[in-house]
Design an enzyme around this catalytic site. Structure first.
Site, PDB file in Angstrom:
ATOM      1  N   HIS A 213      25.163  51.343  45.034  1.00 36.51           N
ATOM      2  CA  HIS A 213      23.971  51.516  44.179  1.00 36.51           C
ATOM      3  C   HIS A 213      22.930  51.471  44.953  1.00 36.51           C
ATOM      4  O   HIS A 213      22.490  51.077  46.117  1.00 36.51           O
ATOM      5  CB  HIS A 213      24.032  50.277  43.285  1.00 36.51           C
ATOM      6  CG  HIS A 213      25.098  50.270  42.072  1.00 36.51           C
ATOM      7  ND1 HIS A 213      24.874  49.842  40.779  1.00 36.51           N
ATOM      8  CD2 HIS A 213      26.201  51.205  42.100  1.00 36.51           C
ATOM      9  CE1 HIS A 213      25.859  50.061  40.281  1.00 36.51           C
ATOM     10  NE2 HIS A 213      26.655  50.845  40.803  1.00 36.51           N
ATOM     11  N   CYS A 244      24.970  49.604  37.067  1.00 34.73           N
ATOM     12  CA  CYS A 244      24.589  48.097  36.663  1.00 34.73           C
ATOM     13  C   CYS A 244      23.111  47.863  36.958  1.00 34.73           C
ATOM     14  O   CYS A 244      22.767  47.748  38.042  1.00 34.73           O
ATOM     15  CB  CYS A 244      25.676  47.068  36.953  1.00 34.73           C
ATOM     16  SG  CYS A 244      25.603  45.537  36.446  1.00 34.73           S
TER      17      CYS A 244
END
Lengths: 311, 311
Positions: A213, A244
């Site tokens: 990420h 997320c």
């Protein structure tokens, strides 16, 4: 350099599942199909296209079966679906001819696993073992994903040995590909380098996939560090969709077009057409009606012809 | 790993010059002073505070002398100014006691140099030689910067030998620090690794500084690749301010707070207080009245305590 950099890599596009799932508005099935087919034209050989989750929990993906049945992709594309539980697997196997591989998962963090799927890690591993058998019996490729492999916002650092121990158990279940997810963007390139160095030693013959990420802007750096440690398999999301968002509001997945731009500029073959990847991301931007955050959407590919006329 | 990763690095904050220069609105002198002093509190030992350019060309920096005279910084901070030409040097030397080092520059690309300062590279090098003597005679530290070191939008690839040849000439002029600028964000980490490997061999005893842009999202990756090749000196801009936006609209400099976050997470000492760097970037965001693009402004530092209560 003692780099173990491979000359080519495979990138799985996860936007149609990991990205679309996190959109505030449900995307129309026809739009999903169109975008996935744009990705197919860009040259992806692996696309995560659906998840068999409960439609009341994640309405964004409730049309998974229609998407699977509706998409027309080159035969070179392996369609992957995410399986959260045995009920999801029942539903998936009912349309078994429409996909090629299935992914099961667990979180390396006990707390994250509990919060994510309301199960203890050992319960999940038992469930996954049962599902693995059924997936393999159906003649599907079995993938496994370990979330929070590089750290957890609830538990902090996760011992490397715990993560690789789970990976070994997935390999014993028959998984031929194991993905390590930096679910909340806590990895750094020094740790990633050490992590993959150890993982390749402990899991010979298993394809290891890096999923990073961009929470603090270093997602591509972690991908580069994994590449230099020998990693040949990556996941990313076109348009930097999804992932997320922890802390709330932060970015998630690394952008596929930025990853492809970097690898291709380095001379590492992705098998992808960068112009068409960027075109697919711009199409997503247009479909979603908001500005996406990848860099290559705006900057385009590097122009080495020196033909820019003026600033 | 045969990494030559150093255990500590020095980061020069360039936002007050390279960042403020590119703002559409001129920032008030008092605001500039306040922001620079915030940076001083964060622990920077090198800050680029002004440029002696023509005020009609770059009105954003026309208050350079007032800024230099107004700022109160710890004595550990070396205040650097950019000198574009001999007229600028005249003006700088008139306030010589208010700064510590001066930077001269050239572009490795003939076309970029012409478009940037309307001079041929060899004319610039002759001018720089004359200025270098005056800077050293004034007892100042002499830095030199080579723009478009990793590629040029007008000329494409720039031969490594041409760039390092210019660097050697700057070293002969007495520059003890030479910066390599990825002016329009065309570098990739494989080339950066090779580049710094060769540069350290050809320029022993000279401090080599890496200055990358985040045009295609890989600015931090290039910084990491330079670090792994042994680079100990970096430049970046708080809030991801500034940098040359080519193609138009794209991002420029890498964000200092993202760079510090990455290095500190790796265990590489920056000597900086990340919380205070982020605070300075947030203060800039508030002063400028627009959302800045760094990741750490939003995400904050990595929290390893595992105290997040919920998603």
């Amino acid at each position: 350099m003692s780099s173990r950099r491979p000359s080519s890599v495979v990138i799985r596009e996860v936007g149609p599942r990991d990205g679309f799932q996190n959109e505030p508005e449900v995307i129309a099935t026809a739009d999903k199909i169109r975008l996935i087919e744009s990705l197919g034209r860009a040259g992806f050989t692996r696309i995560e296209v659906a998840s068999f989750v409960r439609p009341d929990v994640i309405p964004q993906l409730s049309d998974g079966v229609e998407v699977l049945k509706g998409i027309h992709l080159p035969s070179t594309v392996s369609r992957m679906v995410l399986i959260p539980n045995s009920r999801g697997l029942d539903n998936a196997l009912a349309v078994r001819e429409y996909f090629d591989e299935a992914s099961i998962f667990v979180s390396a963090s006990e707390t994250h696993n509990l919060k994510n799927i309301n199960r203890a890690v050992e319960q999940t591993m038992a469930d996954d073992k049962a599902m693995a058998t059924r997936i393999l019996d159906a003649g599907l490729k079995l993938d496994a994903v370990i979330a929070t492999s590089f750290g957890c916002p609830y538990e902090g650092k996760i011992p490397l040995d715990r993560v690789l121990g789970l990976a070994e158990r997935f390999a014993e279940m028959g998984a031929t590909e194991i993905g390590f997810g930096d679910t909340t963007g806590m990895a750094n390139p020094a740790y990633v380098s050490d992590f993959f160095g150890a993982a390749f030693e402990r899991l010979p013959g298993v394809e290891l996939t890096a999923h990073f990420h961009n929470t603090r802007g270093q997602g591509l750096t972690n991908a580069y560090a994994a590449l230099e440690a020998g990693c040949e398999s990556f996941e990313s999301s076109f348009g930097e969709l999804g992932g997320c968002p922890v802390p709330a509001g932060s970015t998630g997945n690394i952008a596929t077009e930025d990853l492809v731009s970097m690898f291709e500029e380095m001379g590492v073959d992705t098998g992808l057409d960068l112009d068409l990847v960027i075109a697919a991301a711009r199409e997503a931007q247009s479909t979603l009606g908001r500005k996406l955050t990848s860099h290559s959407i705006l900057a385009g590919p590097v122009d080495w012809t020196g033909t820019l006329v003026d600033h």
